[in-house]
Design a protein around this motif. Structure first.
Motif, PDB file in Angstrom:
ATOM      1  N   GLN A 164       0.891  -0.889  -0.223  1.00 10.66           N
ATOM      2  CA  GLN A 164      -0.429   0.239   0.653  1.00 10.66           C
ATOM      3  C   GLN A 164       0.852   1.291  -0.121  1.00 10.66           C
ATOM      4  OE1 GLN A 164      -2.247  -1.395   3.626  1.00 10.66           O
ATOM      5  NE2 GLN A 164      -4.353  -0.857   2.389  1.00 10.66           N
ATOM      6  N   GLY A 165       1.031   2.190  -1.202  1.00 16.25           N
ATOM      7  CA  GLY A 165       1.972   3.160  -0.847  1.00 16.25           C
ATOM      8  C   GLY A 165       1.837   3.858  -0.580  1.00 16.25           C
ATOM      9  N   ALA A 166       0.447   5.233  -0.730  1.00 18.68           N
ATOM     10  CA  ALA A 166      -0.034   6.502  -0.403  1.00 18.68           C
ATOM     11  C   ALA A 166      -0.535   6.040   1.346  1.00 18.68           C
ATOM     12  CB  ALA A 166      -1.524   7.139  -0.874  1.00 18.68           C
ATOM     13  N   GLY A 167      -1.181   4.819   1.291  1.00 22.31           N
ATOM     14  CA  GLY A 167      -1.263   4.503   2.517  1.00 22.31           C
ATOM     15  C   GLY A 167       0.298   4.599   3.971  1.00 22.31           C
ATOM     16  N   GLY A 168       1.210   4.788   3.267  1.00 22.61           N
ATOM     17  CA  GLY A 168       1.974   5.267   3.827  1.00 22.61           C
ATOM     18  C   GLY A 168       3.318   3.699   3.930  1.00 22.61           C
ATOM     19  N   VAL A 169       3.163   3.167   2.608  1.00 19.51           N
ATOM     20  CA  VAL A 169       4.171   2.079   2.109  1.00 19.51           C
ATOM     21  C   VAL A 169       4.110   0.952   3.397  1.00 19.51           C
ATOM     22  CG1 VAL A 169       5.905   1.081   2.424  1.00 19.51           C
ATOM     23  CG2 VAL A 169       5.748   3.254   1.396  1.00 19.51           C
ATOM     24  N   ILE A 170       2.487   0.671   3.198  1.00 18.99           N
ATOM     25  CA  ILE A 170       2.673  -0.563   4.674  1.00 18.99           C
ATOM     26  C   ILE A 170       2.215  -2.139   2.981  1.00 18.99           C
ATOM     27  CG2 ILE A 170       0.574  -1.862   5.855  1.00 18.99           C
ATOM     28  CD1 ILE A 170       1.044   0.849   6.506  1.00 18.99           C
ATOM     29  N   ILE A 171       3.047  -2.817   4.180  1.00 16.74           N
ATOM     30  CA  ILE A 171       3.859  -4.237   3.278  1.00 16.74           C
ATOM     31  C   ILE A 171       4.068  -5.053   4.237  1.00 16.74           C
ATOM     32  CG2 ILE A 171       6.580  -5.195   2.928  1.00 16.74           C
ATOM     33  CD1 ILE A 171       7.644  -3.138   2.460  1.00 16.74           C
ATOM     34  N   PRO A 172       2.536  -5.876   3.493  1.00 15.76           N
ATOM     35  CA  PRO A 172       2.355  -7.028   3.991  1.00 15.76           C
ATOM     36  C   PRO A 172       2.960  -8.065   4.415  1.00 15.76           C
ATOM     37  CG  PRO A 172       1.682  -7.049   1.752  1.00 15.76           C
ATOM     38  CD  PRO A 172       2.392  -5.518   2.078  1.00 15.76           C
ATOM     39  N   PRO A 173       2.904  -9.469   5.474  1.00 16.64           N
ATOM     40  CA  PRO A 173       4.054 -10.410   5.718  1.00 16.64           C
ATOM     41  C   PRO A 173       4.117 -11.037   4.700  1.00 16.64           C
ATOM     42  CG  PRO A 173       2.725  -9.747   7.905  1.00 16.64           C
ATOM     43  CD  PRO A 173       2.113  -9.173   6.242  1.00 16.64           C
ATOM     44  N   SER A 174       4.583 -12.057   4.768  1.00 15.84           N
ATOM     45  CA  SER A 174       5.041 -12.574   4.231  1.00 15.84           C
ATOM     46  C   SER A 174       4.015 -13.847   3.488  1.00 15.84           C
ATOM     47  CB  SER A 174       6.627 -13.174   3.556  1.00 15.84           C
ATOM     48  OG  SER A 174       6.747 -13.862   4.894  1.00 15.84           O
ATOM     49  N   THR A 175       3.657 -14.187   4.295  1.00 21.78           N
ATOM     50  CA  THR A 175       2.291 -14.851   4.702  1.00 21.78           C
ATOM     51  C   THR A 175       0.808 -14.485   3.863  1.00 21.78           C
ATOM     52  OG1 THR A 175       1.971 -13.931   6.717  1.00 21.78           O
ATOM     53  CG2 THR A 175       2.964 -16.365   6.072  1.00 21.78           C
ATOM     54  N   TYR A 176       1.008 -12.619   3.669  1.00 19.09           N
ATOM     55  CA  TYR A 176      -0.204 -12.453   3.330  1.00 19.09           C
ATOM     56  C   TYR A 176      -0.613 -13.018   1.900  1.00 19.09           C
ATOM     57  CZ  TYR A 176      -4.189  -8.910   2.971  1.00 19.09           C
ATOM     58  OH  TYR A 176      -4.932  -7.964   2.105  1.00 19.09           O
ATOM     59  N   TRP A 177      -0.365 -12.498   0.808  1.00 11.71           N
ATOM     60  CA  TRP A 177      -0.415 -12.487  -0.863  1.00 11.71           C
ATOM     61  C   TRP A 177      -0.743 -14.038  -0.541  1.00 11.71           C
ATOM     62  CZ3 TRP A 177      -3.058  -8.961  -2.916  1.00 11.71           C
ATOM     63  CH2 TRP A 177      -2.788  -8.177  -2.469  1.00 11.71           C
ATOM     64  N   PRO A 178       0.108 -14.984  -0.061  1.00 15.31           N
ATOM     65  CA  PRO A 178       0.250 -16.613  -0.989  1.00 15.31           C
ATOM     66  C   PRO A 178      -1.849 -16.991  -0.786  1.00 15.31           C
ATOM     67  CG  PRO A 178       2.345 -16.109  -0.496  1.00 15.31           C
ATOM     68  CD  PRO A 178       1.500 -14.636   0.225  1.00 15.31           C
ATOM     69  N   ARG A 179      -1.503 -16.534   0.898  1.00 16.72           N
ATOM     70  CA  ARG A 179      -2.985 -16.928   1.739  1.00 16.72           C
ATOM     71  C   ARG A 179      -4.339 -16.075   1.198  1.00 16.72           C
ATOM     72  NH1 ARG A 179      -6.276 -20.573   2.619  1.00 16.72           N
ATOM     73  NH2 ARG A 179      -8.207 -19.356   4.129  1.00 16.72           N
ATOM     74  N   ILE A 180      -4.538 -15.248   0.814  1.00 19.46           N
ATOM     75  CA  ILE A 180      -5.000 -14.044   0.019  1.00 19.46           C
ATOM     76  C   ILE A 180      -5.153 -14.991  -1.932  1.00 19.46           C
ATOM     77  CG2 ILE A 180      -5.376 -12.755  -1.219  1.00 19.46           C
ATOM     78  CD1 ILE A 180      -6.305 -11.720   0.981  1.00 19.46           C
ATOM     79  N   GLN A 181      -3.617 -15.456  -2.116  1.00 22.11           N
ATOM     80  CA  GLN A 181      -4.781 -16.263  -3.727  1.00 22.11           C
ATOM     81  C   GLN A 181      -5.403 -17.501  -3.297  1.00 22.11           C
ATOM     82  OE1 GLN A 181      -0.864 -16.136  -6.032  1.00 22.11           O
ATOM     83  NE2 GLN A 181      -2.793 -16.563  -7.249  1.00 22.11           N
ATOM     84  N   GLU A 182      -5.032 -18.096  -2.369  1.00 22.38           N
ATOM     85  CA  GLU A 182      -5.912 -19.319  -1.799  1.00 22.38           C
ATOM     86  C   GLU A 182      -7.120 -19.035  -1.879  1.00 22.38           C
ATOM     87  OE1 GLU A 182      -2.674 -22.083   0.942  1.00 22.38           O
ATOM     88  OE2 GLU A 182      -4.769 -21.321   1.809  1.00 22.38           O
ATOM     89  N   ILE A 183      -7.754 -17.804  -0.915  1.00 20.36           N
ATOM     90  CA  ILE A 183      -8.367 -17.605  -0.885  1.00 20.36           C
ATOM     91  C   ILE A 183      -9.350 -17.411  -2.345  1.00 20.36           C
ATOM     92  CG2 ILE A 183     -10.631 -15.650   0.119  1.00 20.36           C
ATOM     93  CD1 ILE A 183      -8.345 -16.195   2.492  1.00 20.36           C
ATOM     94  N   CYS A 184      -9.073 -16.590  -2.701  1.00 21.79           N
ATOM     95  CA  CYS A 184      -9.668 -16.185  -4.200  1.00 21.79           C
ATOM     96  C   CYS A 184      -9.281 -17.254  -5.326  1.00 21.79           C
ATOM     97  CB  CYS A 184      -8.368 -15.325  -4.727  1.00 21.79           C
ATOM     98  SG  CYS A 184      -8.628 -13.676  -4.527  1.00 21.79           S
ATOM     99  N   GLN A 185      -8.649 -18.236  -5.421  1.00 21.56           N
ATOM    100  CA  GLN A 185      -9.405 -19.696  -5.586  1.00 21.56           C
ATOM    101  C   GLN A 185     -10.447 -20.591  -5.692  1.00 21.56           C
ATOM    102  OE1 GLN A 185      -4.847 -21.076  -6.140  1.00 21.56           O
ATOM    103  NE2 GLN A 185      -4.419 -19.899  -8.163  1.00 21.56           N
ATOM    104  N   LYS A 186     -10.408 -20.450  -4.294  1.00 22.13           N
ATOM    105  CA  LYS A 186     -11.392 -21.417  -3.066  1.00 22.13           C
ATOM    106  C   LYS A 186     -12.916 -21.017  -3.615  1.00 22.13           C
ATOM    107  CE  LYS A 186     -12.588 -22.562   1.902  1.00 22.13           C
ATOM    108  NZ  LYS A 186     -12.432 -22.257   2.626  1.00 22.13           N
TER     109      LYS A 186
END
Ligand code: PMP
Length: 454
Positions: free
Chosen positions: A224-246
């Motif tokens: 998240q850039g304009a939100g203040g460079v909020i960098i998610p933990p490494s587990t976040y995006w892979p889990r998001i991907q799993e949920i979207c697929q499910k």
């Protein structure tokens, strides 16, 4: 103030500004730029630690781009790509973009900006679900504190409450979940990895609340850039991907800031190890030399859309020949000069280490974070308790103004301070930028100590 400074606001309402205040205090007039430096009309040489608005990836003043623009303008200044036409500039750019994009991305849809890319994506996502016979899938899920632009679609998709308040947004069919901000939202004893999973699961909860049959897509910036460079933990995006697929939901990455090398890969989702169905870009596509954006559309979505007949959407300036020719040269420069690899291997890790080392001495600075050449840290009143300053944004703006008066452009996103210099910045220039920043932070700490009576 010079005459131009005083005249600057006489006939111009500035974006994202308190225009009354600008009229009283004036603005800085930027007259030229070169490399990582911008110059104002008073002759000041200023380090641009933000690459404009996170966009001048190849740095200022590359004459090849001006030459290409002149040549293209002389040859074919304008034509569109509606109604069975195309032109060489857009054909060549599309081929190049398909060649640098990850596997499975063979098509782009052009726009004139990041906001237009996001609006186009929203319409395309809904058109896709209509085309494949699932018209009830209409709701898009974004995140609080996300930024996706200023158009009606963009402001709705984003999660900036101050923007929503002006004009009654979001529009119907767009909802938000909480942002993956570890520092501010984790529970006692929770690791970053555990938090990443919990934050991603907020998506699953939202999908179940709305019903998967009604959800079209999840949309997020890799960072998240304009939100203040909020960098998610490494587990976040892979889990998001799993949920979207499910739940059969499209995954959309908004790469307007991360795209074209900012994180040390071509695209942020490559850095974070996930595969979106669509991703939106602008900014670094032309390094800001001319306005152009592109929505990269994955093969699955293209296949669906091809069944849907006319896509009744498009902009007069989409794939503008001069912008396309300049963007192609810009992407070639990024590629041929190994600029992104240099960010990945050298300047990125160097800048990250240097910020951490320099900032560790300051008592009101915490949560120093970054990837490649994007950097953030947070101003806090008390590090031990993670207590933030009151009146969010006031302290950030105070420090931002100190940077500004010391000829360094940094940005305050609330009380998060962010940097995103041109990707061509050298180690020596990083040293100079940080030495200036250090001096500013000393000035800030002294001012804050006396304000707090510390
Ligand atoms: N998406 C993201 C992630 C952005 O950062 C921005 C602009 N900062 C936009 C969309 C909107 O882009 P533009 O200002 O070009 O409309």
């Amino acid at each position: 103030m010079t005459n131009t400074t005083l005249n600057a606001t006489a006939n111009h309402l500035h974006p994202f500004s308190d225009n009354q205040q600008l009229k009283e205090k004036g603005v800085r007039v930027i007259t030229k730029a070169d490399g990582i430096y911008i110059y104002d009309d008073a002759g000041n040489k200023i380090i641009d630690g933000m690459a404009g608005l996170w966009c001048v990836n190849i740095g200022y003043g590359r004459k090849e781009l001006a030459d290409i623009a002149r040549d293209q303008m002389n040859e074919l200044a304008y034509y569109n790509t509606f109604f069975k036409t195309s032109h060489p500039a857009v054909i060549n750019l599309s081929a190049k973009l398909a060649s640098i994009a990850p596997a499975g991305f063979n098509h782009v849809f052009y726009t004139g900006s990041g906001s237009e890319s996001v609006d186009s994506m929203i319409r395309m996502v809904r058109h896709y679900w209509d085309s494949v016979g699932k018209p009830s899938k209409k709701t898009l899920i974004g995140r609080w504190n996300g930024y996706h632009g200023s158009t009606i679609g963009g402001v709705s998709m984003g999660g900036m409450k101050g923007m929503h308040k002006q004009g009654g947004f979001p529009i119907e069919g767009i909802v938000h979940i909480e942002q993956p901000w570890f520092y501010g939202l984790h529970e006692e004893g929770e690791t970053a990895e555990q938090f990443g999973i919990r934050a991603a699961n907020w998506l699953e909860e939202k999908i179940l609340e709305i019903g998967a049959d009604n959800v079209a897509a999840f949309v997020g910036e890799p960072i998240q850039g304009a939100g203040g460079v909020i960098i998610p933990p490494s587990t976040y995006w892979p889990r998001i991907q799993e949920i979207c697929q499910k739940y059969d939901i499209l995954l959309v990455a908004d790469e307007v800031i991360c795209g074209f090398g900012r994180t040390g890969e071509w695209f942020g989702h490559e850095t974070f190890g996930f595969q979106p169905d669509i991703f939106t870009t602008a900014k670094g596509l032309s390094s800001g030399y001319l306005p152009i954006g592109a929505v990269f559309v994955g093969d699955k979505v293209v296949e669906g859309i091809l069944k849907g007949g006319d896509f009744n959407h498009g902009f007069t300036y989409a794939g503008h020949p001069v912008a396309a020719a300049v963007a192609l040269k810009n992407v070639e420069i990024l590629d041929d000069e190994g600029i992104i690899k240099n960010v990945h291997d050298k300047t990125g890790p160097y800048m990250q280490a240097k910020w951490r080392e320099m900032l560790s001495q300051f008592k009101y600075v915490d949560d120093v974070r970054g990837v490649g050449l994007i950097q953030g840290f947070t101003l806090v009143k008390n590090k031990a308790t993670r207590e933030m300053f009151p009146n969010e944004g006031e302290t950030g703006t105070m420090l931002r103004d100190i940077f500004f008066s010391n000829n360094l452009i940094m940005r305050a996103c609330g009380d998060h301070i962010v940097a995103s210099p041109p990707l061509t910045i050298t180690k020596e220039e990083i040293d100079l930028m940080l030495a200036t920043a250090e001096k500013c932070l000393q000035e800030f700490e002294t001012a804050m100590d006396s304000k707090l009576g510390a």
